[in-house]
Design a protein around this motif. Sequence first.
Motif, PDB file in Angstrom:
ATOM      1  N   GLU A 218      40.754  43.928  33.538  1.00  0.00           N
ATOM      2  CA  GLU A 218      41.133  45.078  34.373  1.00  0.00           C
ATOM      3  C   GLU A 218      41.167  46.371  33.566  1.00  0.00           C
ATOM      4  OE1 GLU A 218      43.152  42.471  33.811  1.00  0.00           O
ATOM      5  OE2 GLU A 218      45.075  43.155  33.034  1.00  0.00           O
ATOM      6  N   ALA A 255      38.648  35.112  34.246  1.00  0.00           N
ATOM      7  CA  ALA A 255      39.252  35.536  35.507  1.00  0.00           C
ATOM      8  C   ALA A 255      38.881  36.981  35.791  1.00  0.00           C
ATOM      9  CB  ALA A 255      40.771  35.402  35.430  1.00  0.00           C
ATOM     10  N   VAL A 256      38.448  37.257  37.011  1.00  0.00           N
ATOM     11  CA  VAL A 256      38.236  38.660  37.373  1.00  0.00           C
ATOM     12  C   VAL A 256      39.590  39.222  37.806  1.00  0.00           C
ATOM     13  CG1 VAL A 256      35.837  38.313  38.019  1.00  0.00           C
ATOM     14  CG2 VAL A 256      37.609  38.198  39.775  1.00  0.00           C
ATOM     15  N   PRO A 257      39.804  40.534  37.635  1.00  0.00           N
ATOM     16  CA  PRO A 257      41.084  41.129  38.029  1.00  0.00           C
ATOM     17  C   PRO A 257      41.335  40.941  39.525  1.00  0.00           C
ATOM     18  CG  PRO A 257      39.755  42.667  36.742  1.00  0.00           C
ATOM     19  CD  PRO A 257      38.879  41.503  37.044  1.00  0.00           C
ATOM     20  N   PRO A 258      42.636  40.925  39.923  1.00  0.00           N
ATOM     21  CA  PRO A 258      42.973  40.718  41.332  1.00  0.00           C
ATOM     22  C   PRO A 258      42.209  41.644  42.282  1.00  0.00           C
ATOM     23  CG  PRO A 258      44.956  40.700  39.996  1.00  0.00           C
ATOM     24  CD  PRO A 258      43.826  40.998  39.063  1.00  0.00           C
ATOM     25  N   VAL A 259      42.061  42.915  41.922  1.00  0.00           N
ATOM     26  CA  VAL A 259      41.427  43.841  42.867  1.00  0.00           C
ATOM     27  C   VAL A 259      39.967  43.465  43.114  1.00  0.00           C
ATOM     28  CG1 VAL A 259      40.739  45.588  41.147  1.00  0.00           C
ATOM     29  CG2 VAL A 259      41.161  46.274  43.495  1.00  0.00           C
ATOM     30  N   SER A 261      38.800  40.166  42.966  1.00  0.00           N
ATOM     31  CA  SER A 261      38.757  38.973  43.834  1.00  0.00           C
ATOM     32  C   SER A 261      39.080  39.334  45.267  1.00  0.00           C
ATOM     33  CB  SER A 261      39.679  37.839  43.365  1.00  0.00           C
ATOM     34  OG  SER A 261      40.510  38.211  42.352  1.00  0.00           O
ATOM     35  N   VAL A 262      40.018  40.258  45.463  1.00  0.00           N
ATOM     36  CA  VAL A 262      40.342  40.682  46.821  1.00  0.00           C
ATOM     37  C   VAL A 262      39.102  41.280  47.497  1.00  0.00           C
ATOM     38  CG1 VAL A 262      41.656  42.385  48.144  1.00  0.00           C
ATOM     39  CG2 VAL A 262      42.816  40.978  46.436  1.00  0.00           C
ATOM     40  N   VAL A 275      41.873  49.823  41.225  1.00  0.00           N
ATOM     41  CA  VAL A 275      42.702  49.802  42.426  1.00  0.00           C
ATOM     42  C   VAL A 275      42.620  51.167  43.116  1.00  0.00           C
ATOM     43  CG1 VAL A 275      45.056  49.598  43.293  1.00  0.00           C
ATOM     44  CG2 VAL A 275      44.277  48.081  41.484  1.00  0.00           C
TER      45      VAL A 275
ATOM     46  N   ALA B 167      41.706  32.898  30.792  1.00  0.00           N
ATOM     47  CA  ALA B 167      42.320  32.651  32.094  1.00  0.00           C
ATOM     48  C   ALA B 167      42.846  31.225  32.231  1.00  0.00           C
ATOM     49  CB  ALA B 167      41.299  32.944  33.195  1.00  0.00           C
ATOM     50  N   GLN B 237      48.141  45.107  39.471  1.00  0.00           N
ATOM     51  CA  GLN B 237      47.181  45.535  40.497  1.00  0.00           C
ATOM     52  C   GLN B 237      47.638  45.266  41.924  1.00  0.00           C
ATOM     53  OE1 GLN B 237      43.182  44.206  39.575  1.00  0.00           O
ATOM     54  NE2 GLN B 237      42.925  46.085  38.378  1.00  0.00           N
ATOM     55  N   GLU B 254      46.489  36.852  45.499  1.00  0.00           N
ATOM     56  CA  GLU B 254      45.313  37.506  46.069  1.00  0.00           C
ATOM     57  C   GLU B 254      45.096  37.135  47.529  1.00  0.00           C
ATOM     58  OE1 GLU B 254      44.164  35.811  42.848  1.00  0.00           O
ATOM     59  OE2 GLU B 254      43.585  37.547  41.642  1.00  0.00           O
ATOM     60  N   VAL B 258      44.698  39.752  50.661  1.00  0.00           N
ATOM     61  CA  VAL B 258      43.578  39.821  51.599  1.00  0.00           C
ATOM     62  C   VAL B 258      44.114  39.874  53.032  1.00  0.00           C
ATOM     63  CG1 VAL B 258      41.635  38.504  52.532  1.00  0.00           C
ATOM     64  CG2 VAL B 258      41.925  38.705  50.057  1.00  0.00           C
TER      65      VAL B 258
END
Lengths: 285, 267
Positions: A218, A255-259, A261-262, A275, B167, B237, B254, B258
């Motif tokens: 991130e 892992a990709v940052p939460p924003v 994956s969302v 974000v 991760a 985030q 997450e 969503v």
Amino acid sequence: MFINPFKKIKHSKLDVVEVKNLTFYYSGSSRPALENVNFGLAGGSVLLLVGVSGCGKTTLLRSIVGLVPKFYAGKYEGSVLLNGKNINEMDMPEISQYVGYLFQNPDNQLFSYTVERDLAFGLENLGVEKSEAIKRIDEIIQLLSLDGIRKKPIYELSDGQKQVVALAGILVLRPKLLVLDEPTSLLDPRTALSIINIVKMLKDKFGISAIIVEHRLELALEISDYIMVMAGGSVKMFDSTRQALRNRLQDYGVAVPPVISVQRELMCDPLELTVKDFVGRLHAR
Amino acid sequence: MIEVNDIYFSYDDYQVLNGISFKVKTGEVLAVVGSNGSGKTTLLKHLNGILKPKRGSVKVFGMDTGSVKISELSRRVGLVMQNSDHQLFASSVTDEISFALRNFGFSKIEIDSHVREVLDEFGLYEFRNRPPLSLSGGEKKRLCIATVMAWQPEIVMLDEPTVGQDAVNKKNLRKIINRLSQDGKTVIISTHDLEFLWPINPRTIVISHGKVLTDGSLRSISLNGTVFASANLIAPQLAALASGIGLNEPPADEAQAVEMIKQWQKA
Ligand SMILES: Nc1ncnc2c1ncn2[C@@H]1O[C@H](COP(=O)(O)OP(=O)(O)OP(=O)(O)O)[C@@H](O)[C@H]1O
Ligand SMILES: Nc1ncnc2c1ncn2[C@@H]1O[C@H](COP(=O)(O)OP(=O)(O)OP(=O)(O)O)[C@@H](O)[C@H]1O
Ligand SMILES: [Mg+2]
Ligand SMILES: [Mg+2]
């Protein structure tokens, strides 16, 4: 998905780094730490190097700056070119004028008594004139907000402070290529972000290139042009940042940052990297 | 379990802790966050008696750290140091883990089984005969955590445990922290990695200028922009996302985020 890195980057002698068929075994090890690694990086770009712990990231960086094979014994095949020149034909002083290498552990590169002395050390070694050296040290202390600890003994610094000082020691030498092994791993979020923004400024203003190893994606997404994924010593993926984020990075333990994956879940296209930008887009709809 | 009572600490004349108080209950997970140089490591070192406050007191298991032997405390309060190289010294990974166990008087059988257990748990079995200093950065960190976990202290303190962790390892570490807490162990984590903490949602204290700026669950404090800014933090985030669209309840993960955005878009 495997993408041949040679298709993505235009290769020419001007590539700041070119790694060709590089394989390396640490002596006594039966498993290659690097296996047939190929990639190149054009001037003025930033590459984010990711992959699980132990996949060979640090070993690759050591090869780019010549520590492998000069200081680490082992079986070495292939070649590394810096600005078109093979590192085997360069000595460490020549290499270190071209590349600034930040070690994963800052303790391994801080030797002087105080912060200020440490910054002067490299400049003296390169024979930089005293008045010029003072100017550059002041500049770097400003840039990295080190005023408060400038006179402090290194051993009295917190670990995060050491990491910033180690970076300062590199930037003060004005290298063309930055090779940074987890440069923000010990930094608080705002300091981490400011370091990342300094790399961006150096790139935009001076065309400096960088290879950055970073587990907290991130922080670095916004400034990286490419993402390279390694696993088990070899390169599994090399793509532009946005394209890479659409791939299955999780298959390689990244892992990709939460924003991100969302957005992937919501089928957003193109992906916003922060974000702030994503929120902006949500409001614009 | 732990009682920190208005402590002050300075290195020579450099003031670091300026009146810090908090209590930690058995089985609690406590995160300590704050800017570089704010005194997190200094604070952790007070909890196992390596450092003593200049004023105020620290009580662990009801004992004042000023009057109890460090050797007695270090058995019950394990500290995983921020810099792995300061902790590692043995000539093989196995020796590194068994050293403390021998010192603490574990039997041969116990030593073998505890060593094997943590080697597996931290993915270090294949490295068991390697010199610790030849490991990669992340591998060293896992070895340091494994070494302390092996003797099963009642309080586990982790100073920046996620440095160099990918991760998968972070997920494993979260699992271990939750399990420790369920087993009634107390866990104290100093970290800059708020994204790592987010799914755990621990009680979090923010340190700034030698004082506790705020104390609450990570999710509840992460909407407080002023506190975060003054401690050089950035909201995780999912918290930033929630406040960005005007919601004051950040999503836990997450999937929730969503759903939250879909709802918001409908409204
Ligand atoms: N031995 C020492 N002598 C003098 N000053 C010290 C010493 N150790 C630490 N300090 C100073 O005390 C302050 C707190 O240090 P500490 O290591 O506790 O910070 P920290 O919050 O853990 O930082 P980081 O996030 O960088 O690890 C820092 O400003 C540091 O420069
Ligand atoms: N000096 C050495 N001798 C033998 N093996 C080594 C040596 N240094 C590293 N290795 C091994 O080579 C592999 C690659 O190590 P490297 O340090 O490049 O990994 P990394 O991707 O940087 O990992 P991390 O994210 O944990 O820092 C690891 O399995 C490591 O144990
Ligand atoms: Mg590494
Ligand atoms: Mg610290």
